[in-house]
Design an enzyme around this catalytic site. Structure first.
Site, PDB file in Angstrom:
ATOM      1  N   GLY A 103       0.787  -1.224   0.000  1.00 47.99           N
ATOM      2  CA  GLY A 103       0.000   0.000   0.000  1.00 47.99           C
ATOM      3  C   GLY A 103       0.819   1.273   0.000  1.00 47.99           C
ATOM      4  O   GLY A 103       0.318   2.335   0.349  1.00 47.99           O
ATOM      5  N   LEU A 104       2.084   1.181  -0.408  1.00 46.42           N
ATOM      6  CA  LEU A 104       2.950   2.363  -0.421  1.00 46.42           C
ATOM      7  C   LEU A 104       3.199   2.887  -1.836  1.00 46.42           C
ATOM      8  O   LEU A 104       4.062   3.738  -2.034  1.00 46.42           O
ATOM      9  CB  LEU A 104       4.294   2.048   0.255  1.00 46.42           C
ATOM     10  CG  LEU A 104       4.230   1.734   1.746  1.00 46.42           C
ATOM     11  CD1 LEU A 104       5.631   1.450   2.280  1.00 46.42           C
ATOM     12  CD2 LEU A 104       3.599   2.878   2.533  1.00 46.42           C
ATOM     13  N   GLY A 105       2.470   2.370  -2.808  1.00 42.98           N
ATOM     14  CA  GLY A 105       2.624   2.873  -4.170  1.00 42.98           C
ATOM     15  C   GLY A 105       3.883   2.395  -4.856  1.00 42.98           C
ATOM     16  O   GLY A 105       4.426   3.102  -5.719  1.00 42.98           O
ATOM     17  N   SER A 107       4.294   0.082  -7.092  1.00 43.65           N
ATOM     18  CA  SER A 107       4.119  -0.125  -8.534  1.00 43.65           C
ATOM     19  C   SER A 107       4.169   1.205  -9.276  1.00 43.65           C
ATOM     20  O   SER A 107       4.714   1.293 -10.384  1.00 43.65           O
ATOM     21  CB  SER A 107       2.798  -0.846  -8.822  1.00 43.65           C
ATOM     22  OG  SER A 107       1.684  -0.045  -8.471  1.00 43.65           O
ATOM     23  N   GLU A 153       0.687   1.786 -14.887  1.00 38.47           N
ATOM     24  CA  GLU A 153      -0.170   1.499 -13.733  1.00 38.47           C
ATOM     25  C   GLU A 153      -1.470   0.825 -14.163  1.00 38.47           C
ATOM     26  O   GLU A 153      -1.980  -0.055 -13.467  1.00 38.47           O
ATOM     27  CB  GLU A 153      -0.499   2.802 -12.989  1.00 38.47           C
ATOM     28  CG  GLU A 153       0.528   3.227 -11.967  1.00 38.47           C
ATOM     29  CD  GLU A 153       0.373   2.459 -10.664  1.00 38.47           C
ATOM     30  OE1 GLU A 153      -0.249   2.979  -9.712  1.00 38.47           O
ATOM     31  OE2 GLU A 153       0.875   1.330 -10.600  1.00 38.47           O
ATOM     32  N   ASP A 164      -1.095   7.732  -7.130  1.00 45.27           N
ATOM     33  CA  ASP A 164       0.251   7.266  -6.772  1.00 45.27           C
ATOM     34  C   ASP A 164       1.302   7.681  -7.787  1.00 45.27           C
ATOM     35  O   ASP A 164       2.383   8.158  -7.420  1.00 45.27           O
ATOM     36  CB  ASP A 164       0.253   5.738  -6.611  1.00 45.27           C
ATOM     37  CG  ASP A 164      -0.485   5.284  -5.365  1.00 45.27           C
ATOM     38  OD1 ASP A 164      -0.816   6.144  -4.527  1.00 45.27           O
ATOM     39  OD2 ASP A 164      -0.737   4.075  -5.230  1.00 45.27           O
TER      40      ASP A 164
END
Length: 347
Positions: A103-105, A107, A153, A164
């Protein structure tokens, strides 16, 4: 990234942190994707009907079952590379400090870094390849880069919000509402402890759960969503307000902490917390620190505000206790710089 044509005619991707390497004969990639893929990189495009061909190229790699979630990221790599650089042999090496799937972006950071490096080696941007040290991009170049990263993305996530990749591209902070992104700048740096619970979560299932709860308790959940929106608006105003002295900084951080606490309570009302998240909350609260989940919840990561006057000794104790629970801890500044590129010029 090495675009040396003497690397045996293959396109290679190395994921250093995962000890994985993939390779394709460049002629095979050209044959599968076709000449039509080698387009003007100043106009970002989606793979469309070529998606199945990208998947076929990746399926041939026999990625280990435990890491099959990486497949879409490899597809994004193939698409971005061939669209921006064409069919050139190269070795591309990735390394990252961000935990994957937390969940920290990660990708988005991956797509932005890849797009930035590829565009920097193209004729579409004006960075100086002969200059050593970190360089930024012009505003129009950042727009192009961000649009390409968003295409990556979409390959990975299907229907991402664009938040993100925009944050990774431009840095600072983003306010998002009803599909609209607004870039904002904090008057002061915020420091956060990021605790990765290492608990995987199913984002689609969590979102569906919130939707079902909203159907069962429409009026209550409408009030919850309205409160979250009010918190976001107030936080946006606070972080852009000037803080001319230490007292103002302390008050600023106290307000941010209170809003984080209220937001976490509302997220619990939505049903997206988790036992691992609650463990982090209890642990940090012992040290009078405020925490909240980030991302979709249900595991993933937790943010803890680290006030400016907090001693390093306390931070060390908190980290030690959290790591004793099997969690991973990172410290990050919020509102930092966006994408930059650095060329390593060999003599």
């Amino acid at each position: 990234m090495d675009l040396d044509s003497e690397n045996d005619g293959n396109l290679k991707l190395q994921l250093k942190d995962l000890s994985l390497q993939f390779s394709w004969p460049i002629e095979k990639v050209k044959e599968v994707l076709g000449e039509s893929n080698n387009v003007d990189c100043s106009k970002p495009i989606s793979p469309g009907s070529l998606s199945s061909k990208l998947q076929a190229l990746v399926e041939e790699l026999n990625i280990p079952e435990a890491k099959i979630g990486l497949a879409s990221g490899v597809e994004a790599f193939l698409w971005l590379y061939t669209c921006i650089q064409g069919f050139k042999p190269a070795t591309v090496i990735f390394a990252s400090e961000l935990p994957i799937g937390s969940g920290l972006g990660s990708s988005a950071a991956y797509c932005v870094a890849l797009s930035g490096a590829l565009l920097a080696l193209s004729s579409s941007v004006k960075v100086d390849v002969s200059q050593q040290g970190w360089q930024g991009f012009e505003d129009d170049e950042l727009t192009l880069l961000n649009n390409w990263a968003f295409e990556g993305e979409k390959i990975i996530h299907g229907r991402p919000s664009g938040i993100d990749n925009t944050v990774s591209t431009y840095g600072n902070m983003i306010k998002f509402k009803s599909g609209n992104l607004t870039r904002i700048t904090s008057s002061l740096p915020l420091r956060m402890l990021i605790t990765n619970t290492k608990v995987g979560r199913n984002t689609k299932a969590l979102v569906a759960g919130v939707s079902e709860r909203a159907k069962r308790h429409h009026d209550v959940m409408t009030s919850v969503f309205s409160a979250v929106d009010s918190i976001s608006n107030e936080l946006s105003e606070i972080i852009q307000s000037p803080a001319p002295n230490d007292l103002a900084v302390t008050e600023f951080e106290e307000k941010v902490g209170e809003l984080m606490e209220m937001n976490q309570g509302l997220l619990q009302c939505m049903g997206v917390s988790h036992a691992s998240i609650e463990t982090v909350l209890r642990t940090t609260l012992k040290y009078k620190l405020t925490s909240k989940l980030t991302g979709a919840g249900g595991g993933g990561c937790v943010l803890t505000l680290l006030p400016t006057l907090l001693s390093a000794n306390v931070v060390d104790k908190v980290i030690a206790e959290l790591e004793s629970c099997g969690f991973q801890c990172l410290i990050a500044g919020i509102g930092g710089k966006g994408v930059q590129v650095c060329f390593n010029i060999s003599s």
